[in-house]
Design a protein around this motif. Structure first.
Motif, PDB file in Angstrom:
ATOM      1  N   LYS A  23       0.451   2.379   8.938  1.00 10.91           N
ATOM      2  CA  LYS A  23      -0.237   1.997   7.694  1.00 10.91           C
ATOM      3  C   LYS A  23      -1.549   2.770   7.556  1.00 10.91           C
ATOM      4  O   LYS A  23      -2.292   2.922   8.522  1.00 10.91           O
ATOM      5  N   LEU A  66      -6.016  -6.515   7.242  1.00  7.62           N
ATOM      6  CA  LEU A  66      -4.792  -6.055   6.586  1.00  7.62           C
ATOM      7  C   LEU A  66      -4.826  -6.474   5.114  1.00  7.62           C
ATOM      8  O   LEU A  66      -4.976  -7.650   4.800  1.00  7.62           O
ATOM      9  N   GLU A  70      -0.190  -3.768   3.170  1.00  3.69           N
ATOM     10  CA  GLU A  70       0.127  -2.355   2.933  1.00  3.69           C
ATOM     11  C   GLU A  70      -0.823  -1.387   3.629  1.00  3.69           C
ATOM     12  O   GLU A  70      -0.442  -0.297   4.016  1.00  3.69           O
ATOM     13  N   TRP A  71      -2.091  -1.773   3.713  1.00  5.76           N
ATOM     14  CA  TRP A  71      -3.081  -0.860   4.300  1.00  5.76           C
ATOM     15  C   TRP A  71      -4.174  -1.657   4.998  1.00  5.76           C
ATOM     16  O   TRP A  71      -4.321  -2.854   4.773  1.00  5.76           O
ATOM     17  N   TYR A  72      -4.897  -0.949   5.865  1.00  7.80           N
ATOM     18  CA  TYR A  72      -5.985  -1.598   6.601  1.00  7.80           C
ATOM     19  C   TYR A  72      -7.342  -1.181   6.047  1.00  7.80           C
ATOM     20  O   TYR A  72      -7.570  -0.007   5.770  1.00  7.80           O
ATOM     21  N   GLN A 105      -4.288   7.318  11.804  1.00  7.71           N
ATOM     22  CA  GLN A 105      -4.043   6.547  10.572  1.00  7.71           C
ATOM     23  C   GLN A 105      -5.254   6.547   9.635  1.00  7.71           C
ATOM     24  O   GLN A 105      -5.151   6.105   8.497  1.00  7.71           O
ATOM     25  N   ASN A 195      -2.990   6.022  -1.671  1.00 12.36           N
ATOM     26  CA  ASN A 195      -1.799   5.382  -1.091  1.00 12.36           C
ATOM     27  C   ASN A 195      -0.519   5.879  -1.772  1.00 12.36           C
ATOM     28  O   ASN A 195       0.501   6.080  -1.128  1.00 12.36           O
TER      29      ASN A 195
END
Length: 198
Positions: A23, A66, A70-72, A105, A195
């Motif tokens: 992610k 989180l 979907e993403w951090y 990431q 994204n």
């Protein structure tokens, strides 16, 4: 982008203990007391997600949140807090540098700058280091509600002139006020665009 969920996942001091998986991660960093925790809470619409403090130097860990599954969003320790002592500052520097250089990431680093101050040596040096290491970053100007529009414009002119002394091209700039919830949409839309392109 709409934030449907934001949950704290883990805090640690070592990049190898960060969450596994692919992610994308968007990290937020700045000098102590730049308004980082307030900005994170404003972006996520969660009042106490990141711990805010009147006392600088509160964040001393890499904190992963989180977002929308979907993403951090990653809250990094603030740098340059003088009262931490030499050893403490060195430790924080090591945590920050290891994360930034080794975390594959890491998709974009948001560097926070307080609009009330002129370009600070520590911030300029940090940007140089990011450039030398090819780290993609954007700048978020914080606390824009604390000064007049005229002063803000003048401060930003000085900042951009200073940056253009060593940068051919400036990174993206965002303006934010956590109190007035300004800049939220622009920053989240920017993340959403990145994204989409991944």
């Amino acid at each position: 982008m709409e934030i449907k969920s934001a949950e704290f996942v883990i805090s640690n001091t070592a990049v190898e203990k960060c969450p596994e998986g692919t992610k994308p991660e968007y990290a937020f960093i700045g000098r102590s007391n730049v308004g980082k925790s307030s900005l994170i809470n404003m972006l996520t619409n969660r009042k106490g997600l990141a711990m805010t403090s009147q006392k600088p130097g509160k964040t001393q860990l890499i904190n992963h949140f989180l977002i929308n599954n979907e993403w951090y969003l990653v809250d990094l320790p603030g740098y340059g807090y003088a009262q931490r002592g030499k050893e403490g500052r060195e430790n924080i520097r090591r945590i920050i540098e290891n994360y930034i250089l080794e975390r594959e990431q890491l998709t974009c680093l948001f560097l926070l700058l307080d609009c009330r101050h002129e370009p600070q040596k520590i911030d300029l040096e940090f940007m140089e280091w990011l450039g030398e290491n090819g780290i993609p970053f954007s700048i978020i100007i914080t606390k824009t509600d604390k000064i007049s529009k005229g002063r803000l414009k003048e401060n930003m002119r000085i900042y951009q002139e200073k940056l253009l002394e060593s940068w051919e091209e400036l990174p993206p700039f965002f303006y934010s006020s956590s109190e007035k919830r300004e800049g939220r949409e622009e920053i989240l839309n920017y993340i959403a665009e990145i994204n989409k392109s991944l």
